[in-house]
Design a protein around this motif. Structure first.
Motif, PDB file in Angstrom:
ATOM      1  N   TYR A   4       0.826  -1.205   0.000  1.00 25.14           N
ATOM      2  CA  TYR A   4       0.000   0.000   0.000  1.00 25.14           C
ATOM      3  C   TYR A   4       0.861   1.256   0.000  1.00 25.14           C
ATOM      4  O   TYR A   4       0.668   2.162  -0.815  1.00 25.14           O
ATOM      5  CB  TYR A   4      -0.934  -0.010   1.211  1.00 25.14           C
ATOM      6  CG  TYR A   4      -1.771   1.235   1.330  1.00 25.14           C
ATOM      7  CD1 TYR A   4      -2.930   1.386   0.576  1.00 25.14           C
ATOM      8  CD2 TYR A   4      -1.386   2.283   2.167  1.00 25.14           C
ATOM      9  CE1 TYR A   4      -3.692   2.546   0.654  1.00 25.14           C
ATOM     10  CE2 TYR A   4      -2.140   3.438   2.260  1.00 25.14           C
ATOM     11  CZ  TYR A   4      -3.288   3.558   1.499  1.00 25.14           C
ATOM     12  OH  TYR A   4      -4.034   4.704   1.574  1.00 25.14           O
ATOM     13  N   PHE A   5       1.815   1.324   0.916  1.00 26.81           N
ATOM     14  CA  PHE A   5       2.629   2.538   1.009  1.00 26.81           C
ATOM     15  C   PHE A   5       3.601   2.670  -0.161  1.00 26.81           C
ATOM     16  O   PHE A   5       3.940   3.782  -0.557  1.00 26.81           O
ATOM     17  CB  PHE A   5       3.379   2.563   2.342  1.00 26.81           C
ATOM     18  CG  PHE A   5       2.512   2.944   3.500  1.00 26.81           C
ATOM     19  CD1 PHE A   5       2.159   4.263   3.708  1.00 26.81           C
ATOM     20  CD2 PHE A   5       2.027   1.980   4.365  1.00 26.81           C
ATOM     21  CE1 PHE A   5       1.343   4.622   4.763  1.00 26.81           C
ATOM     22  CE2 PHE A   5       1.206   2.326   5.428  1.00 26.81           C
ATOM     23  CZ  PHE A   5       0.862   3.655   5.624  1.00 26.81           C
ATOM     24  N   SER A   6       4.028   1.551  -0.707  1.00 31.53           N
ATOM     25  CA  SER A   6       4.952   1.612  -1.839  1.00 31.53           C
ATOM     26  C   SER A   6       4.240   2.019  -3.121  1.00 31.53           C
ATOM     27  O   SER A   6       4.678   2.939  -3.818  1.00 31.53           O
ATOM     28  CB  SER A   6       5.637   0.262  -2.025  1.00 31.53           C
ATOM     29  OG  SER A   6       6.477   0.283  -3.157  1.00 31.53           O
ATOM     30  N   PHE A   7       3.143   1.340  -3.439  1.00 33.29           N
ATOM     31  CA  PHE A   7       2.488   1.551  -4.729  1.00 33.29           C
ATOM     32  C   PHE A   7       1.420   2.646  -4.694  1.00 33.29           C
ATOM     33  O   PHE A   7       1.114   3.238  -5.725  1.00 33.29           O
ATOM     34  CB  PHE A   7       1.865   0.235  -5.207  1.00 33.29           C
ATOM     35  CG  PHE A   7       2.853  -0.882  -5.312  1.00 33.29           C
ATOM     36  CD1 PHE A   7       4.072  -0.689  -5.926  1.00 33.29           C
ATOM     37  CD2 PHE A   7       2.579  -2.130  -4.773  1.00 33.29           C
ATOM     38  CE1 PHE A   7       5.007  -1.722  -6.022  1.00 33.29           C
ATOM     39  CE2 PHE A   7       3.494  -3.170  -4.860  1.00 33.29           C
ATOM     40  CZ  PHE A   7       4.710  -2.963  -5.482  1.00 33.29           C
ATOM     41  N   ARG A   8       0.866   2.907  -3.521  1.00 36.95           N
ATOM     42  CA  ARG A   8      -0.183   3.930  -3.422  1.00 36.95           C
ATOM     43  C   ARG A   8       0.402   5.284  -3.022  1.00 36.95           C
ATOM     44  O   ARG A   8       0.037   6.315  -3.566  1.00 36.95           O
ATOM     45  CB  ARG A   8      -1.218   3.487  -2.384  1.00 36.95           C
ATOM     46  CG  ARG A   8      -2.506   4.321  -2.366  1.00 36.95           C
ATOM     47  CD  ARG A   8      -3.405   3.987  -3.525  1.00 36.95           C
ATOM     48  NE  ARG A   8      -4.699   4.646  -3.424  1.00 36.95           N
ATOM     49  CZ  ARG A   8      -5.628   4.585  -4.363  1.00 36.95           C
ATOM     50  NH1 ARG A   8      -5.402   3.904  -5.473  1.00 36.95           N
ATOM     51  NH2 ARG A   8      -6.784   5.200  -4.207  1.00 36.95           N
ATOM     52  N   TYR A   9       1.320   5.272  -2.049  1.00 38.61           N
ATOM     53  CA  TYR A   9       1.927   6.497  -1.562  1.00 38.61           C
ATOM     54  C   TYR A   9       3.248   6.819  -2.250  1.00 38.61           C
ATOM     55  O   TYR A   9       3.860   7.841  -1.957  1.00 38.61           O
ATOM     56  CB  TYR A   9       2.168   6.393  -0.051  1.00 38.61           C
ATOM     57  CG  TYR A   9       1.025   6.888   0.798  1.00 38.61           C
ATOM     58  CD1 TYR A   9       1.205   7.907   1.712  1.00 38.61           C
ATOM     59  CD2 TYR A   9      -0.244   6.336   0.697  1.00 38.61           C
ATOM     60  CE1 TYR A   9       0.169   8.369   2.514  1.00 38.61           C
ATOM     61  CE2 TYR A   9      -1.290   6.780   1.489  1.00 38.61           C
ATOM     62  CZ  TYR A   9      -1.081   7.790   2.391  1.00 38.61           C
ATOM     63  OH  TYR A   9      -2.113   8.241   3.177  1.00 38.61           O
ATOM     64  N   LYS A  10       3.711   5.926  -3.143  1.00 36.56           N
ATOM     65  CA  LYS A  10       4.965   6.118  -3.879  1.00 36.56           C
ATOM     66  C   LYS A  10       6.169   6.216  -2.936  1.00 36.56           C
ATOM     67  O   LYS A  10       7.104   6.988  -3.162  1.00 36.56           O
ATOM     68  CB  LYS A  10       4.906   7.376  -4.756  1.00 36.56           C
ATOM     69  CG  LYS A  10       3.674   7.475  -5.636  1.00 36.56           C
ATOM     70  CD  LYS A  10       3.574   6.332  -6.618  1.00 36.56           C
ATOM     71  CE  LYS A  10       2.352   6.470  -7.517  1.00 36.56           C
ATOM     72  NZ  LYS A  10       2.173   5.314  -8.414  1.00 36.56           N
ATOM     73  N   MET A  11       6.146   5.409  -1.883  1.00 39.12           N
ATOM     74  CA  MET A  11       7.254   5.387  -0.939  1.00 39.12           C
ATOM     75  C   MET A  11       8.096   4.145  -1.180  1.00 39.12           C
ATOM     76  O   MET A  11       7.679   3.221  -1.889  1.00 39.12           O
ATOM     77  CB  MET A  11       6.725   5.421   0.498  1.00 39.12           C
ATOM     78  CG  MET A  11       5.892   6.645   0.824  1.00 39.12           C
ATOM     79  SD  MET A  11       5.388   6.698   2.548  1.00 39.12           S
ATOM     80  CE  MET A  11       6.962   7.075   3.319  1.00 39.12           C
ATOM     81  N   PRO A  12       9.319   4.089  -0.617  1.00 41.03           N
ATOM     82  CA  PRO A  12      10.161   2.898  -0.803  1.00 41.03           C
ATOM     83  C   PRO A  12       9.476   1.632  -0.287  1.00 41.03           C
ATOM     84  O   PRO A  12       8.719   1.692   0.690  1.00 41.03           O
ATOM     85  CB  PRO A  12      11.419   3.225   0.015  1.00 41.03           C
ATOM     86  CG  PRO A  12      11.438   4.706   0.116  1.00 41.03           C
ATOM     87  CD  PRO A  12      10.005   5.139   0.159  1.00 41.03           C
ATOM     88  N   LEU A  13       9.734   0.509  -0.939  1.00 43.73           N
ATOM     89  CA  LEU A  13       9.192  -0.773  -0.483  1.00 43.73           C
ATOM     90  C   LEU A  13      10.004  -1.213   0.727  1.00 43.73           C
ATOM     91  O   LEU A  13      10.874  -2.077   0.659  1.00 43.73           O
ATOM     92  CB  LEU A  13       9.274  -1.816  -1.601  1.00 43.73           C
ATOM     93  CG  LEU A  13       8.593  -3.157  -1.321  1.00 43.73           C
ATOM     94  CD1 LEU A  13       7.109  -2.985  -1.099  1.00 43.73           C
ATOM     95  CD2 LEU A  13       8.845  -4.120  -2.468  1.00 43.73           C
ATOM     96  N   SER A  14       9.699  -0.595   1.850  1.00 41.47           N
ATOM     97  CA  SER A  14      10.480  -0.766   3.063  1.00 41.47           C
ATOM     98  C   SER A  14       9.541  -0.743   4.255  1.00 41.47           C
ATOM     99  O   SER A  14       8.534  -0.027   4.248  1.00 41.47           O
ATOM    100  CB  SER A  14      11.517   0.355   3.172  1.00 41.47           C
ATOM    101  OG  SER A  14      12.172   0.324   4.414  1.00 41.47           O
ATOM    102  N   ILE A  15       9.882  -1.503   5.281  1.00 41.02           N
ATOM    103  CA  ILE A  15       9.007  -1.593   6.453  1.00 41.02           C
ATOM    104  C   ILE A  15       8.849  -0.235   7.120  1.00 41.02           C
ATOM    105  O   ILE A  15       7.769   0.106   7.613  1.00 41.02           O
ATOM    106  CB  ILE A  15       9.548  -2.643   7.435  1.00 41.02           C
ATOM    107  CG1 ILE A  15       9.376  -4.042   6.828  1.00 41.02           C
ATOM    108  CG2 ILE A  15       8.835  -2.573   8.777  1.00 41.02           C
ATOM    109  CD1 ILE A  15       9.942  -5.157   7.658  1.00 41.02           C
TER     110      ILE A  15
END
Length: 670
Positions: free
Chosen positions: A159-170
């Protein structure tokens, strides 16, 4: 030459360097002092399992309930990516990859071993039907609860990576809670923890898994004995193939191996089902599903608080499994997130929870209940006799089927490929964590992590430190489980904001605007109203509009009143009183709203004099939510009041709908 001075590296000093230091330090401790470290860790592990088992139960229950709430609410419509994004992989490929990364090897190792173990040593000595309870316990440990851990962390990351454009990171999942501080020590610590947890989880699985492979080779007569040399060769071969697969990438290496292995697993399952007690197994599968559903709530929250005889079984099995799934969740969750772009939250949750669980239920029924049936009706206890030796139990079970040797060879191949898919997925995830999810990482980094994985697994296998490392990994599950709770609250806050954001429509004052006086409109948009501005709006637009309407209503014999706010409250209401039905009310209130820090701090946004602004918002007779009317002209405001009055008269004129507008207080007073 330093690792970080190599040309073309994406490794980050803030995560990779501390992670490597922790990895080497813990490995040396476990290798040099395996007995001492192991004893100390086992004491800590036993204390946690005994005294905090209830916390594990609540954690797992929370994750599962939250997933179902998200899936079956309107949040489930949100897509993991842009609204127009589509899934990157086909449904079969997607399921195959998450399945292989999540639990593929566990099916081979525990498919026969766990049901047989529960059958021979049930949770309670008074169990009436050990075989049925063994099946239910296995379903419980490998079903929805297990996959909920992977699903929730994978959902947060995707969600945060693909929706918020953030790194795929915990660390990205903590953004709603701590904002930009995720880029500081807190975020670095969380990612280092994930890196170390992933590495040791894959390393211990690789180390212990080779024992089963070695036992299978001995069973087939390919090698003479199980020893360190053969096990080291197996680790080197598996790691080499895994490195090659990781270098090839997800779409080529990992995807193809996962599809091949899932296909082989389905063929083996069909073969055992067809040549085994088919009717019994299918009946047991159906009954097992019903028994599992019927006992679901009890299983979910059961801590054996009132059954002292089952406490040891509970901590050794259920609590251990919950800790193991949580400890593996950084690795599996990151990998699932990576391959899940474009799917809706509802599709993601239901598929990740239900599809693997149903397949596992069928697998555990066919192999587990099949083994119990053979042990009872054919082998006369021969399988029960080796229930405590899971390394050879699967191969012993296959000896009771036609083509036993080819079946054992295929099984060995599947175990090897499952190890490869777990290892290559782990290599990709470790490289991603240590690189801050940067794209186009050089191939040598995947080679580096794969080689390091093999070397540490071999070293710990030689020194006897794998047990210590496993205990350390399981102990770390509890603090990470609490971190996951924080991540869940971050997700809840983010999806709530998401729903609000996408539910906001074009401002009411702009819906029917024809573009006239656009320069004036632009000035209004980039100016945030203060008290003086909104007071002027009431003086120049709201009150004159209401007064003109009051005058026109009076010409038609209708007494309309204008009511101002009391006690200094800035509001104005046009009210038409009635005897039996609710009064018509069209009012305008002033709402005080905070202005986002992001807008205030940005250089290329309108100048803001204060962190608050004031907006005129409507309200109505029936309590519906109003809307911002700050851009309406006097005539547009009059038109809006008449639209509401027309709606009111139309509804009251309808016999059925009028009931909603009856003034109940006046009605009863008569």
């Amino acid at each position: 030459m330093s690792l970080f001075s190599i040309n073309k590296t994406t490794l980050t000093r803030s995560v990779a360097l501390p992670g490597l230091i922790v990895l080497f330090s813990l490995t040396l401790l476990c290798a040099l002092f395996p007995n001492q470290i192991g004893s100390a860790l086992n004491v800590i592990q036993d204390w946690i399992y005994t005294n905090l088992s209830w916390l594990y139960i609540l954690l797992m229950s929370f994750f599962l309930i939250l997933l179902f709430v998200l899936a079956f609410s309107k949040i489930g419509n949100i897509r993991l990516g842009a609204d127009n994004s589509t899934p990157q992989y086909s449904f079969f490929s997607w399921i195959a990859m998450l399945f292989a990364a999540g639990m593929g090897i566990g099916l081979m190792y525990f498919g026969v071993a766990e049901p047989m173990s529960h059958y021979v040593n049930p949770a309670l000595p008074t169990v009436a039907n050990p075989a049925k309870e063994a099946q239910m316990a296995t379903f419980f440990h490998w079903g929805l609860h297990a996959w909920s851990v992977y699903a929730i962390l994978g959902l947060i990351l995707a969600y945060f990576s693909f929706r918020y454009k953030m790194p795929l990171s915990i660390r990205s999942g903590l953004y709603p809670l701590i904002k930009d501080r995720i880029n500081g020590p807190i975020g670095h610590t969380v990612d280092v923890f994930a890196l170390v947890s992933t590495f040791f989880g894959v390393a211990t699985s690789l180390g212990f898994g080779v024992v089963q492979l070695n036992a299978g080779l001995v069973h087939l007569g390919i090698v003479s004995e199980s020893n360190f040399l053969f096990q080291s060769i197996i680790i080197i071969v598996v790691s080499s193939v895994a490195i090659g697969s990781a270098v090839a990438g997800v779409s080529k290496g990992v995807k193809r191996l996962s599809e091949i292995n899932l296909t082989l697993a389905i063929l083996l399952l069909v073969f055992i089902l067809a040549l085994g007690p088919t009717t019994f197994l299918l009946s047991a599968f159906s009954e097992g599903i019903g028994h599992y559903i019927n006992r679901f709530a009890d299983l979910t929250f059961n801590t054996f608080a009132f059954e002292a005889d089952g406490q040891r079984w509970f901590t050794n099995w259920t609590v251990m499994y919950w800790a193991w799934w949580i400890s593996w969740s950084p690795f599996v969750g990151l990998f699932i997130a990576r391959i899940s772009k474009g799917r809706t939250i509802r599709e993601y949750v239901l598929a990740v929870l239900l599809v693997p669980s149903l397949f596992i239920f069928l697998w555990m029924t066919v192999f587990g209940n099949g083994a119990i049936y053979i042990d009872t009706h054919i082998a006369h206890g021969a399988l029960s006799a080796v229930a405590d030796n899971p390394d050879v139990l699967l191969f012993t079970f296959l000896e009771y089927f036609p083509l036993a040797k080819p079946l054992c060879i295929v099984t060995l191949m599947m175990i090897a490929v499952f190890f490869v898919t777990s290892a290559d997925s782990g290599i990709l995830v470790m490289n991603s964590i240590s690189s801050g999810n940067k794209p186009n990482t050089p191939a040598w980094q995947n080679v580096f992590w794969g080689t390091l994985l093999a070397l540490i697994a071999i070293a710990l296998l030689y020194a006897g430190g794998l047990g210590s490392l496993q205990a350390m990994t399981l102990i770390s599950a509890l603090p990470f489980g609490l971190i996951m709770v924080l991540l869940c609250f971050g997700l809840i806050r983010a999806v709530h904001t998401d729903v609000l954001y996408y539910s906001i429509k074009i401002p009411y004052g702009s819906r029917n605007w024809d573009g006239s006086s656009w320069k004036k409109r632009l000035g209004q948009i980039i100016t945030f109203s203060q008290k003086t501005g909104v007071q002027q709006f009431f003086t120049e637009k709201v009150r004159p509009a209401f007064e003109e309407l009051q005058e026109e209503f009076a010409k038609n014999g209708i007494d309309a009143k204008i009511i101002a706010g009391t006690r200094g409250k800035l509001s104005l209401e046009l009210r038409i009183p009635h005897d039996r039905i609710q009064n018509f009310r069209y009012g305008v209130n002033v709402e005080r709203q905070n202005i986002s820090d992001y807008l205030i701090d940005d250089d290329n946004t309108p100048d803001v004099d204060s962190d608050t602004h004031y907006v005129p918002v409507t309200y109505y007779s029936d309590g519906r939510s109003g809307y911002d009317i700050q851009y309406l002209s006097k005539d547009e405001l009059i038109a809006d009041v008449l639209r509401e009055y027309e709606r009111y008269i139309t509804l009251v004129a309808d016999e059925q709908k009028a009931m909603m507008f009856v003034d109940k207080k006046k009605y009863h007073s008569n």
